[in-house]
Design a protein around this motif. Structure first.
Motif: not given
Length: 559
Positions: A351-355
């Motif tokens: 999720p961090t990379a998606a953000k």
């Protein structure tokens, strides 16, 4: 009519109806499914929906092969359902744009059926037919979906019809004024209905080289890519100017061109102040991961973040020089999931990379487009067999790859990575077997990496990708950020190779966006003192420097 650019402050959400929400339990999404989730879309903060084709179609290319432009395919519902969706969207302040596919129709369209039934009818000239004296295929052009661009007419040996894409998608003859008039009437019918515009499909293919000459082969099949003779050819401008004048300009409609192959020098014609379209998608960075987007069986490229950064900034500079507007996009029905595409190491597909990826593109000058499921951080799937794919492009690239010498394992790996089916898996509303999309087996298998990636779970998690998107989208409509995001100047901020950083400025207001797409920490030196507006991980700014952990993203503003 002068284009008022009313659309500058829109945020667009693309719905792929087949995979959004099934309300009648046939495993296929429908128009009522979109209506059911309008409040969800409103809460996300978007202002406009782009709805992929719902016209009557045999679905060889999943609706991009249209059999009737002015009818809804029964699997999606009825025209009454569409009218209801349009009315309910308007109640919520949501606009709707449709897909416009006018390079070709389905071979099941009435026009083409008439053209085959009666070679003397006017409809024969609505398409492109050739009867060479030697009875052979007219030339060696290869279609975008593989194989010859020519298919022999049933019952007429030695006569062929032309198709840039699949044989079931015969190209329309834009040289024929009668055909063009019929197309314009259809477009205006939809605009009269109250839609706000169109995403315009494959529009740079309308003009073909009329010498119809064979050219130097570029593959083992002895064929040459049709784009060399049927994309962005001299004379295209005539068609596009007339199209605009007879339709879009009369309604001040939004138009987004899917315009492959446009040179930077030609951008003013396409998206300048008097351009053919309001804006265009830029594919230079969207397809950075493939060696050749037209022949993607050739495999993946060895792209770098530095190359991605350069490509994005060059695109923005070219658009600015053209006096135009960008349609900023990470995902679509034609692209695989960006988290799987632009984050090579599965360990970091979080999720961090998606953000981080969301932050990277959302604040660029232009209108942001969000594809369904992107706001959840959906990922690519992994299929074990080629018969698990539905996408015609994937099936054709697999077969072509085998013919070009790839092993079945190699070809399947490329298709798994690049297939358009990656984006077409059903929307993940819940963690149920079929994701809350349907109560029966969906038309396409669910994604198989979806733990915790669904609306129900993410609504409850303040730190979810979904809630991050909601915060990002909200910033666009908040004072004092709105003006700088929509109209502010754009400039690159010097940063390490793996960091994409830029500044937006208007008057005294500034935003700096910095995104680390590397697997190690990086430090960015800032032009002045800033404070954090939003970030995907905790970051601190000291002495005009910000330390960014791997896949950290931050939006900063002046103190």
């Amino acid at each position: 009519m002068v284009n008022t650019k009313w659309w500058k402050n829109e945020v667009v959400y693309q719905v792929y109806p087949r995979s959004f929400q099934d309300t009648n339990n046939d495993g296929i999404g429908d128009l009522n499914g979109i209506t059911q989730h309008l409040d969800y879309l409103k809460q996300l903060g978007v202002t406009m929906l782009w709805i992929s084709p719902v016209y009557r179609s045999p679905m060889v290319d999943m609706g991009y092969d249209i059999a009737d432009y002015q009818a809804i395919d029964p699997q999606f519902g009825t025209m009454a359902d569409f009218d209801h969706l349009l009315a309910e969207a308007k109640k919520r302040g949501l606009k709707i744009i449709m897909d416009l596919v006018v390079n070709h129709t389905s071979d099941q369209h009435m026009w083409f059926k008439q053209a085959l039934a009666d070679p003397q009818s006017k409809y024969r000239d609505y398409y492109i037919f050739k009867t060479p004296a030697n009875g052979q295929v007219p030339n060696n052009w290869r279609s975008i979906f593989g194989g010859s661009t020519w298919t022999e007419v049933p019952g007429e040996p030695g006569t062929y019809y032309f198709h840039t894409f699949a044989p079931q998608q015969p190209d329309l003859n834009w040289e024929n004024p009668q055909l063009r008039k019929a197309i314009y009437q259809m477009i205006n019918w939809w605009l009269d209905k109250g839609i706000s515009g169109f995403r315009v499909d494959a529009i740079t293919h309308l003009k073909k080289d009329l010498d119809w000459a064979s050219i130097e082969p570029d593959g083992k099949d002895g064929l040459a890519a049709v784009v060399k003779k049927g994309q962005n050819r001299p004379g295209l401008a005539k068609f596009l100017l007339e199209l605009k004048a007879q339709t879009f300009d009369r309604y001040d409609a939004l138009t987004v061109g899917e315009a492959y192959g446009v040179a930077a020098a030609d951008l003013p014609k396409f998206i300048g102040p008097n351009g053919y379209f309001s804006m265009m998608f830029d594919f230079s960075y969207l397809n950075i991961e493939m060696k050749n987007v037209d022949e993607w069986y050739r495999g993946r490229s060895n792209w770098t973040v530095k190359e991605l950064k350069t490509t994005i900034f060059n695109s923005q500079q070219a658009t600015k020089a053209a006096g135009g507007w960008s349609a900023n996009v990470l995902e679509s029905h034609d692209q695989q999931r960006t988290l799987s595409k632009l984050v090579p190491n599965p360990k970091f597909q979080t999720p961090t990379a998606a953000k981080a990826l969301a932050t990277m593109y959302y604040f660029l000058p232009g209108v942001p487009f969000i594809y369904q499921g992107q706001e959840l951080g959906m990922k690519n799937f992994r299929r074990q067999r080629i018969d698990q794919f539905k996408d015609i492009s994937s099936l054709n690239n697999y077969q072509t790859g085998i013919k070009e010498g790839l092993s079945a394992t190699e070809a399947l790996a490329i298709v798994n990575f690049k297939s358009r089916d990656n984006a077409r898996t059903p929307m993940q509303w819940t963690d149920a077997t079929y994701g809350g999309f349907s109560t029966t087996t969906p038309w396409l298998e669910m994604g198989n990496d979806r733990a915790g990636i669904n609306v129900a779970a993410e609504e409850q998690d303040p730190a979810s990708v979904l809630n991050y998107y909601r915060q990002m989208v909200a910033l666009r409509f908040q004072a004092p950020y709105q003006a700088v995001i929509v109209d502010g100047a754009f400039e690159q901020v010097t940063s390490p190779d793996n960091v994409i950083a830029y500044r937006r400025r208007q008057a005294e207001q500034e935003l700096v966006i910095a995104v680390n797409l590397g697997e190690t920490a990086a430090t960015v030196t800032l032009p002045k003192d800033y404070q954090v507006v939003l970030s995907n991980v905790a970051v601190t700014v000291t002495n005009q420097q910000v330390e960014l952990p791997p896949y950290a993203a931050v939006i900063l503003t002046t103190k």
